[in-house]
Motif scaffolding. Structure first.
Motif, PDB file in Angstrom:
ATOM      1  N   ASP A 257      -3.328  -1.273   1.044  1.00 25.87           N
ATOM      2  CA  ASP A 257      -2.229  -1.079   1.989  1.00 25.87           C
ATOM      3  C   ASP A 257      -2.738  -0.579   3.333  1.00 25.87           C
ATOM      4  O   ASP A 257      -2.197  -0.937   4.394  1.00 25.87           O
ATOM      5  CB  ASP A 257      -1.217  -0.089   1.418  1.00 25.87           C
ATOM      6  CG  ASP A 257      -0.412  -0.659   0.260  1.00 25.87           C
ATOM      7  OD1 ASP A 257      -0.534  -1.875  -0.010  1.00 25.87           O
ATOM      8  OD2 ASP A 257       0.332   0.112  -0.379  1.00 25.87           O
TER       9      ASP A 257
ATOM     10  N   ALA B 139       5.991   4.215   5.107  1.00 25.02           N
ATOM     11  CA  ALA B 139       5.759   3.884   3.697  1.00 25.02           C
ATOM     12  C   ALA B 139       4.880   2.643   3.596  1.00 25.02           C
ATOM     13  O   ALA B 139       4.795   1.835   4.520  1.00 25.02           O
ATOM     14  CB  ALA B 139       7.083   3.648   2.983  1.00 25.02           C
ATOM     15  N   SER B 140       4.219   2.495   2.454  1.00 28.64           N
ATOM     16  CA  SER B 140       3.467   1.271   2.166  1.00 28.64           C
ATOM     17  C   SER B 140       3.824   0.834   0.752  1.00 28.64           C
ATOM     18  O   SER B 140       4.278   1.631  -0.067  1.00 28.64           O
ATOM     19  CB  SER B 140       1.964   1.494   2.332  1.00 28.64           C
ATOM     20  OG  SER B 140       1.512   2.548   1.504  1.00 28.64           O
ATOM     21  N   PRO B 141       3.634  -0.458   0.419  1.00 30.24           N
ATOM     22  CA  PRO B 141       4.327  -1.013  -0.746  1.00 30.24           C
ATOM     23  C   PRO B 141       3.725  -0.774  -2.121  1.00 30.24           C
ATOM     24  O   PRO B 141       4.451  -0.764  -3.108  1.00 30.24           O
ATOM     25  CB  PRO B 141       4.343  -2.521  -0.445  1.00 30.24           C
ATOM     26  CG  PRO B 141       3.152  -2.745   0.432  1.00 30.24           C
ATOM     27  CD  PRO B 141       3.044  -1.506   1.276  1.00 30.24           C
ATOM     28  N   THR B 142       2.411  -0.616  -2.244  1.00 33.62           N
ATOM     29  CA  THR B 142       1.798  -0.620  -3.576  1.00 33.62           C
ATOM     30  C   THR B 142       2.099   0.671  -4.330  1.00 33.62           C
ATOM     31  O   THR B 142       1.694   1.760  -3.898  1.00 33.62           O
ATOM     32  CB  THR B 142       0.278  -0.810  -3.475  1.00 33.62           C
ATOM     33  OG1 THR B 142      -0.009  -2.026  -2.787  1.00 33.62           O
ATOM     34  CG2 THR B 142      -0.339  -0.879  -4.862  1.00 33.62           C
ATOM     35  N   SER B 143       2.786   0.553  -5.449  1.00 34.86           N
ATOM     36  CA  SER B 143       3.095   1.719  -6.266  1.00 34.86           C
ATOM     37  C   SER B 143       1.904   2.091  -7.130  1.00 34.86           C
ATOM     38  O   SER B 143       0.997   1.280  -7.369  1.00 34.86           O
ATOM     39  CB  SER B 143       4.305   1.440  -7.160  1.00 34.86           C
ATOM     40  OG  SER B 143       3.963   0.502  -8.174  1.00 34.86           O
TER      41      SER B 143
ATOM     42  N   ARG C 175       8.337  10.311   5.100  1.00 34.50           N
ATOM     43  CA  ARG C 175       8.237   8.904   4.712  1.00 34.50           C
ATOM     44  C   ARG C 175       9.469   8.164   5.221  1.00 34.50           C
ATOM     45  O   ARG C 175      10.606   8.558   4.959  1.00 34.50           O
ATOM     46  CB  ARG C 175       8.116   8.762   3.194  1.00 34.50           C
ATOM     47  CG  ARG C 175       7.943   7.304   2.752  1.00 34.50           C
ATOM     48  CD  ARG C 175       7.766   7.180   1.246  1.00 34.50           C
ATOM     49  NE  ARG C 175       6.434   7.641   0.828  1.00 34.50           N
ATOM     50  CZ  ARG C 175       6.183   8.820   0.293  1.00 34.50           C
ATOM     51  NH1 ARG C 175       7.167   9.677   0.105  1.00 34.50           N
ATOM     52  NH2 ARG C 175       4.957   9.159  -0.052  1.00 34.50           N
TER      53      ARG C 175
ATOM     54  N   PRO D  91       4.445   4.501  -1.390  1.00 38.12           N
ATOM     55  CA  PRO D  91       5.893   4.416  -1.596  1.00 38.12           C
ATOM     56  C   PRO D  91       6.563   5.701  -2.066  1.00 38.12           C
ATOM     57  O   PRO D  91       7.779   5.831  -1.957  1.00 38.12           O
ATOM     58  CB  PRO D  91       6.027   3.326  -2.660  1.00 38.12           C
ATOM     59  CG  PRO D  91       4.748   3.392  -3.426  1.00 38.12           C
ATOM     60  CD  PRO D  91       3.687   3.794  -2.438  1.00 38.12           C
ATOM     61  N   GLN D  92       5.793   6.684  -2.612  1.00 33.60           N
ATOM     62  CA  GLN D  92       6.421   7.898  -3.114  1.00 33.60           C
ATOM     63  C   GLN D  92       5.390   9.011  -3.234  1.00 33.60           C
ATOM     64  O   GLN D  92       4.185   8.765  -3.333  1.00 33.60           O
ATOM     65  CB  GLN D  92       7.061   7.653  -4.489  1.00 33.60           C
ATOM     66  CG  GLN D  92       6.054   7.340  -5.587  1.00 33.60           C
ATOM     67  CD  GLN D  92       6.693   7.084  -6.935  1.00 33.60           C
ATOM     68  OE1 GLN D  92       6.399   6.087  -7.586  1.00 33.60           O
ATOM     69  NE2 GLN D  92       7.560   7.970  -7.381  1.00 33.60           N
TER      70      GLN D  92
END
Length: 304
Positions: A191, A285-289, A280, A216-217
């Motif tokens: 990411d 944010a960026s997508p890869t969990s 965030r 993402p979190q």
């Protein structure tokens, strides 16, 4: 940091550390563009086969002023990454490594630089955060060269867990020094590479700024253990190490004592909330969990 506008007519992107965790996926993404690409690499044999013939290769270290002089000649934009050097104090490793680059950027009129940096700027912990403090000083050094600059402000990487791959595989344990329930952002290196590629290809931006890449979190060590247990289908637990134990271990591995202290100071600052200073948003944010990363990266490594 001051802000300014810069323009440049060339179309050459220079990539440092193209065989590393971030540089490799970045190079793969830029290969799909129409930009001219040039890489600086100590060992060209470590480059993947795909870019050969597509990129210009400058052999050597990007700490070497003569190498940089060749690499930055005619360059439009640069991706800058300082590889941690555990044989030197942090400031020497980041600012000392970068000083020749700052001079070469100015001398060759490079327009844009995107670099890998860290979260923490503007927080009370920033001046006492070891490796992070050194990285932020590097940002100031590059910004002072007259380029338009974006510092990718990153938290800890998912990939750091690969350092514990043997103990995760054999004992179901990973180790760190932060509180087991402290939640903090974490990010996949792919990411970071994606954000870097977007900035390097756009180049409509000006001035100096940080670009947080937060994943993402927020996750705690206990969260990581739970998700790894689910994804690996075997128990994984977190074991907290003291800062003194960490320092002793690092020095025992032969790391420079000041560098080891820099790691300890960074870890202490992170446990005190260093990475919590940026909210965030859809932009940060960026997508890869972590679940995705475990499935695609950690699980194959554990099973190998």
């Amino acid at each position: 940091m001051s802000r300014f506008t810069t323009t440049c007519e060339a179309n050459m992107i220079v990539i440092t550390a193209p065989t590393g965790n971030i540089g490799r996926p970045l190079l793969a993404q830029l290969l799909d563009s129409e930009e001219e690409l040039r890489v600086i690499v100590r060992d060209p044999a470590r480059l993947p086969d795909t870019p050969r013939g597509r990129v210009e290769v400058i052999t050597g270290s990007h700490a070497d002023a003569h190498v940089l002089d060749r690499a930055f000649d005619g360059a439009d934009a640069v991706f800058w990454l300082v590889p941690p050097d555990s044989s030197r104090p942090p400031h020497d490793g980041w600012s000392g490594f970068t000083s020749p680059a700052a001079r070469a950027l100015a001398a060759h009129g490079v327009g844009w630089v995107v670099a890998v940096s860290a979260l923490g700027r503007g927080t009370p912990l920033a001046d006492h955060a070891g490796l992070v403090t050194a990285s932020l000083a590097m940002d100031d050094l590059i910004a002072g060269s007259g380029v338009a600059y974006r510092a990718l402000a990153n938290p800890s990487f998912f990939e750091n867990l690969l350092e514990d791959i043997d103990s995760i595989r054999d004992e179901g344990v990973f180790v760190d020094v932060v509180d087991a329930d402290r939640k903090a952002p974490m990010v996949a290196v792919a990411d970071i590479a994606a954000v870097a590629a977007e900035l390097l290809l756009d180049r409509s931006w000006t001035g100096t700024d940080s670009v947080p890449v937060l994943g993402p979190q927020d996750l705690s060590p206990n969260d990581l253990a739970r998700i790894m247990t689910e994804q690996l289908d075997r128990p994984v637990r977190y074991e907290r190490q003291s800062l003194d134990e960490l320092h002793t271990t690092l020095v025992g591995y032969g790391l420079d004592a000041a560098f080891a202290q820099g790691v300890v100071d960074m870890k202490r600052a992170k446990d005190q909330g260093l990475d919590a200073g940026v909210a965030r948003t859809p932009e940060t944010a960026s997508p890869t969990s972590f679940e995705q990363w475990c499935a695609t990266t950690l699980k194959p490594a554990v099973l190998s």
